[in-house]
Design an enzyme around this catalytic site. Structure first.
Site, PDB file in Angstrom:
ATOM      1  N   CYS A 175       4.112  -5.326  16.174  1.00 54.50           N
ATOM      2  CA  CYS A 175       3.583  -4.389  17.177  1.00 54.50           C
ATOM      3  C   CYS A 175       2.084  -4.676  17.343  1.00 54.50           C
ATOM      4  O   CYS A 175       1.385  -4.911  16.360  1.00 54.50           O
ATOM      5  CB  CYS A 175       3.826  -2.950  16.724  1.00 54.50           C
ATOM      6  SG  CYS A 175       5.582  -2.625  16.476  1.00 54.50           S
ATOM      7  N   CYS A 190      -0.774  -2.689  15.298  1.00 54.46           N
ATOM      8  CA  CYS A 190      -0.528  -2.386  13.887  1.00 54.46           C
ATOM      9  C   CYS A 190      -1.017  -3.497  12.973  1.00 54.46           C
ATOM     10  O   CYS A 190      -0.734  -4.673  13.207  1.00 54.46           O
ATOM     11  CB  CYS A 190       0.971  -2.152  13.684  1.00 54.46           C
ATOM     12  SG  CYS A 190       1.432  -1.879  11.967  1.00 54.46           S
ATOM     13  N   GLY A 212       5.882  -2.318   6.875  1.00 55.13           N
ATOM     14  CA  GLY A 212       7.265  -2.791   6.981  1.00 55.13           C
ATOM     15  C   GLY A 212       8.161  -1.896   7.817  1.00 55.13           C
ATOM     16  O   GLY A 212       7.811  -0.763   8.143  1.00 55.13           O
ATOM     17  N   CYS A 259       5.286  -7.341   7.958  1.00 52.43           N
ATOM     18  CA  CYS A 259       6.298  -6.840   8.877  1.00 52.43           C
ATOM     19  C   CYS A 259       6.555  -7.892   9.941  1.00 52.43           C
ATOM     20  O   CYS A 259       5.627  -8.539  10.426  1.00 52.43           O
ATOM     21  CB  CYS A 259       5.844  -5.537   9.523  1.00 52.43           C
ATOM     22  SG  CYS A 259       7.131  -4.821  10.586  1.00 52.43           S
ATOM     23  N   LEU A 298       7.874   5.468  19.187  1.00 53.96           N
ATOM     24  CA  LEU A 298       8.170   5.240  20.603  1.00 53.96           C
ATOM     25  C   LEU A 298       6.986   4.523  21.274  1.00 53.96           C
ATOM     26  O   LEU A 298       7.111   3.397  21.740  1.00 53.96           O
ATOM     27  CB  LEU A 298       8.487   6.572  21.280  1.00 53.96           C
ATOM     28  CG  LEU A 298       9.136   6.462  22.649  1.00 53.96           C
ATOM     29  CD1 LEU A 298      10.557   5.938  22.549  1.00 53.96           C
ATOM     30  CD2 LEU A 298       9.132   7.814  23.372  1.00 53.96           C
ATOM     31  N   CYS A 351       3.093   8.354   1.661  1.00 52.95           N
ATOM     32  CA  CYS A 351       3.544   7.386   2.656  1.00 52.95           C
ATOM     33  C   CYS A 351       3.738   6.049   1.944  1.00 52.95           C
ATOM     34  O   CYS A 351       2.805   5.547   1.317  1.00 52.95           O
ATOM     35  CB  CYS A 351       2.462   7.290   3.732  1.00 52.95           C
ATOM     36  SG  CYS A 351       2.779   6.000   4.933  1.00 52.95           S
ATOM     37  N   GLU A 363       0.820  -1.208   0.000  1.00 52.77           N
ATOM     38  CA  GLU A 363       0.000   0.000   0.000  1.00 52.77           C
ATOM     39  C   GLU A 363       0.858   1.264   0.000  1.00 52.77           C
ATOM     40  O   GLU A 363       1.942   1.286   0.571  1.00 52.77           O
ATOM     41  CB  GLU A 363      -0.826   0.081   1.282  1.00 52.77           C
ATOM     42  CG  GLU A 363      -1.524  -1.186   1.632  1.00 52.77           C
ATOM     43  CD  GLU A 363      -2.296  -1.058   2.939  1.00 52.77           C
ATOM     44  OE1 GLU A 363      -2.930  -2.032   3.302  1.00 52.77           O
ATOM     45  OE2 GLU A 363      -2.260   0.012   3.577  1.00 52.77           O
ATOM     46  N   ASN A 372      -5.625   4.689  15.510  1.00 53.26           N
ATOM     47  CA  ASN A 372      -6.550   4.485  14.405  1.00 53.26           C
ATOM     48  C   ASN A 372      -7.097   3.061  14.512  1.00 53.26           C
ATOM     49  O   ASN A 372      -6.305   2.115  14.505  1.00 53.26           O
ATOM     50  CB  ASN A 372      -5.723   4.636  13.113  1.00 53.26           C
ATOM     51  CG  ASN A 372      -6.517   5.181  11.968  1.00 53.26           C
ATOM     52  OD1 ASN A 372      -7.745   5.252  12.002  1.00 53.26           O
ATOM     53  ND2 ASN A 372      -5.817   5.568  10.935  1.00 53.26           N
ATOM     54  N   CYS A 383      -1.297   1.934   8.457  1.00 52.77           N
ATOM     55  CA  CYS A 383      -0.575   1.051   7.550  1.00 52.77           C
ATOM     56  C   CYS A 383      -1.051  -0.399   7.622  1.00 52.77           C
ATOM     57  O   CYS A 383      -1.346  -0.910   8.677  1.00 52.77           O
ATOM     58  CB  CYS A 383       0.923   1.142   7.811  1.00 52.77           C
ATOM     59  SG  CYS A 383       1.429   0.763   9.497  1.00 52.77           S
TER      60      CYS A 383
HETATM   61  N1  SAH Z   1       7.910   0.120  10.874  1.00 48.29           N
HETATM   62  C1  SAH Z   1       8.127   1.506  10.952  1.00 48.29           C
HETATM   63  C2  SAH Z   1       7.437   2.298   9.870  1.00 48.29           C
HETATM   64  C3  SAH Z   1       6.025   1.888   9.555  1.00 48.29           C
HETATM   65  S1  SAH Z   1       4.803   2.150  10.800  1.00 48.29           S
HETATM   66  C4  SAH Z   1       7.737   2.031  12.315  1.00 48.29           C
HETATM   67  O1  SAH Z   1       7.143   1.279  13.079  1.00 48.29           O
HETATM   68  O2  SAH Z   1       8.050   3.169  12.611  1.00 48.29           O
HETATM   69  C5  SAH Z   1       4.513   3.887  10.657  1.00 48.29           C
HETATM   70  C6  SAH Z   1       3.746   4.488  11.808  1.00 48.29           C
HETATM   71  O3  SAH Z   1       2.357   4.101  11.802  1.00 48.29           O
HETATM   72  C7  SAH Z   1       4.317   4.051  13.148  1.00 48.29           C
HETATM   73  O4  SAH Z   1       4.591   5.141  13.987  1.00 48.29           O
HETATM   74  C8  SAH Z   1       3.227   3.187  13.653  1.00 48.29           C
HETATM   75  O5  SAH Z   1       3.307   3.089  14.998  1.00 48.29           O
HETATM   76  C9  SAH Z   1       1.966   3.867  13.121  1.00 48.29           C
HETATM   77  N2  SAH Z   1       0.770   3.039  13.249  1.00 48.29           N
HETATM   78  C10 SAH Z   1       0.655   1.719  13.081  1.00 48.29           C
HETATM   79  N3  SAH Z   1      -0.587   1.307  13.366  1.00 48.29           N
HETATM   80  C11 SAH Z   1      -1.293   2.399  13.729  1.00 48.29           C
HETATM   81  C12 SAH Z   1      -2.642   2.625  14.151  1.00 48.29           C
HETATM   82  N4  SAH Z   1      -3.501   1.634  14.246  1.00 48.29           N
HETATM   83  N5  SAH Z   1      -3.010   3.893  14.460  1.00 48.29           N
HETATM   84  C13 SAH Z   1      -2.123   4.921  14.355  1.00 48.29           C
HETATM   85  N6  SAH Z   1      -0.864   4.765  13.944  1.00 48.29           N
HETATM   86  C14 SAH Z   1      -0.439   3.524  13.647  1.00 48.29           C
HETATM   87 FE1  SF4 Z   2       5.542  -2.256  14.203  1.00 45.11          FE
HETATM   88 FE2  SF4 Z   2       6.120  -0.551  12.215  1.00 45.11          FE
HETATM   89 FE3  SF4 Z   2       6.057  -3.198  11.775  1.00 45.11          FE
HETATM   90 FE4  SF4 Z   2       3.767  -1.897  12.234  1.00 45.11          FE
HETATM   91  S1  SF4 Z   2       5.124  -1.615  10.486  1.00 45.11           S
HETATM   92  S2  SF4 Z   2       4.410  -3.905  13.126  1.00 45.11           S
HETATM   93  S3  SF4 Z   2       4.458  -0.341  13.677  1.00 45.11           S
HETATM   94  S4  SF4 Z   2       7.478  -2.123  13.097  1.00 45.11           S
END
Ligand code: SAH
Ligand code: SF4
Length: 362
Positions: free
Chosen positions: A126, A129, A169, A122, A225, A115, A94, A301, A344
């Site tokens: 997390c 996510c 990713g 990934c 963070l 973006c 995406e 989100n 994402c």
């Molecule tokens: N893997 C990298 C980059 C992709 S994620 C990272 O983790 O930084 C990009 C951003 O989207 C991150 O800050 C992540 O925490 C945020 N994100 C993921 N899921 C989300 C959600 N459900 N609501 C808001 N932000 C989210």
């Molecule tokens: Fe975590 Fe970023 Fe991977 Fe989502 S894309 S699982 S926020 S490392």
């Protein structure tokens, strides 16, 4: 043919020139080809009309010309647009195009941010996510990263002037390809996007943050963070076990000591998990450990299939008030594109889900 054909959008000008030279072509042909790719945005070798026909045929033998296939595009009321692409091997990724400010108050800004994704899925898992829910399949090639930029500009007819690596990713886990893509996007012979208009986001891979700090490139860096104590962060980000906060913060301090720009801490507010007033206090203490840090708070989100909840605006405001009182530079970014599942990995999941159900695969 001299060697295995490589995707032409994965190569720097020097690499294209070297390959053409090995195939008996004069060096200046490399510049002409790059001009067709990035200035005139040719969509095939055949379209490079001022090149001799024999050379165009040869290019087709030396290199691959791959274009991302658009599967779906979703637009939302505030004109955030989300593109779902199919790659040559069938994998789905995406990209999201976000206008800087919708025309709610007078003139809309003309800054457009894209973006982009760096991996299929990934591996970091997390808990909040969508991208990590189905695990990791593979890294994207540099051409597939550059390709998202080219294809969205082509499909939208709009010029993108800001790029964030915040799609699916973990960019720093695909370091070499991401750096190669940035080199192509940044180069004057390439896309020509200024390094300061490019932001990498990482879940906190400390060794790669240090590696990035040692590179001359002036791209911006954001750290996901989301927790200001090991206890909270570990609960939602498994990567914290590998690189606990102390290790991560040391790498961040090293980064800001080597670079002139700010570092951003991204902090998603999730109700009852990390949005209490005491969490804000912990965040203040963390922010004070790294010089030149800015905090970007984002209300969670909603992701289908996950139980987390976005806090009320009153709770969000109470959290922000603590940061403000401590004079920590912080902004609250009320998400755009909430209505089209813009966080994402969500669109891909919605599209993949029916297949998984009907075949019973897992
Ligand atoms: N893997 C990298 C980059 C992709 S994620 C990272 O983790 O930084 C990009 C951003 O989207 C991150 O800050 C992540 O925490 C945020 N994100 C993921 N899921 C989300 C959600 N459900 N609501 C808001 N932000 C989210
Ligand atoms: Fe975590 Fe970023 Fe991977 Fe989502 S894309 S699982 S926020 S490392």
């Amino acid at each position: 043919m001299t060697s295995t054909p490589l995707p032409i959008h994965s190569l720097t000008l020097g690499e294209i020139e070297a390959r053409l030279a090995a195939a008996g072509q004069p060096q200046y042909r490399g510049k002409q080809v790059a001009q067709w790719l990035y200035e005139k945005r040719a969509r095939s070798f055949a379209a490079m009309s001022n090149l001799p026909a024999a050379l165009r045929t040869q290019l087709g033998e030396e290199f691959l010309f791959q274009e991302l296939e658009q599967v779906r595009v979703l637009g939302s009321a505030d004109t955030t647009r989300k593109y779902l692409f199919r790659l040559a091997d069938g994998a789905l990724i995406e990209s999201v195009l976000i206008p800087a400010s919708p025309a709610l108050y007078g003139e809309a800004s003309d800054r457009r941010t894209l973006c982009i994704s760096t991996q299929v899925g990934c591996a970091y898992g997390c808990k909040f996510c969508a991208s990590g829910l189905d695990g990791w399949s593979r890294n994207l090639g540099a051409d597939e990263i550059v390709g998202q930029f080219l294809r969205v500009e082509e499909l939208s007819g709009e010029k993108i002037n800001n790029l964030v690596f915040m799609g699916m990713g973990e960019p720093l886990a695909n370091f070499a390809h991401v750096m190669q893509a940035i080199a192509i996007l940044n180069a004057p012979w390439g896309v020509g996007l200024g390094a300061r208009h490019i932001t990498l986001s990482t879940s906190g891979l400390a060794p790669q943050i240090r590696e990035l700090a040692d590179q001359p490139l002036q791209v911006r860096l954001a750290i996901s963070l989301h927790g200001a104590t090991d206890e909270v962060r570990e609960q939602i980000m498994p990567v914290n076990r590998k690189y606990p906060l102390a290790v991560l913060l040391e790498a961040c301090a090293y980064y800001t000591s080597r670079k002139k720009q700010f570092l951003t801490f991204e902090y998603i507010l999730i109700e009852g998990i990390n949005d209490r007033v005491e969490d804000a206090g912990a965040l203040v203490r963390v922010a004070r450990k790294v010089r030149g840090v800015k905090i970007n708070c984002i209300p969670y989100n909603t992701v289908e299939g996950l139980d987390w909840v976005r806090p009320s605006e009153a709770r969000q405001d109470a959290f922000m008030a603590v940061l403000e009182a401590a004079q920590i530079p912080a902004t609250l970014r009320r998400e755009k594109g909430h209505d089209i599942a813009a966080a994402c990995g969500q669109l891909r999941r919605q599209t993949l889900a029916p297949t998984v159900e009907t075949t019973g695969e897992e």
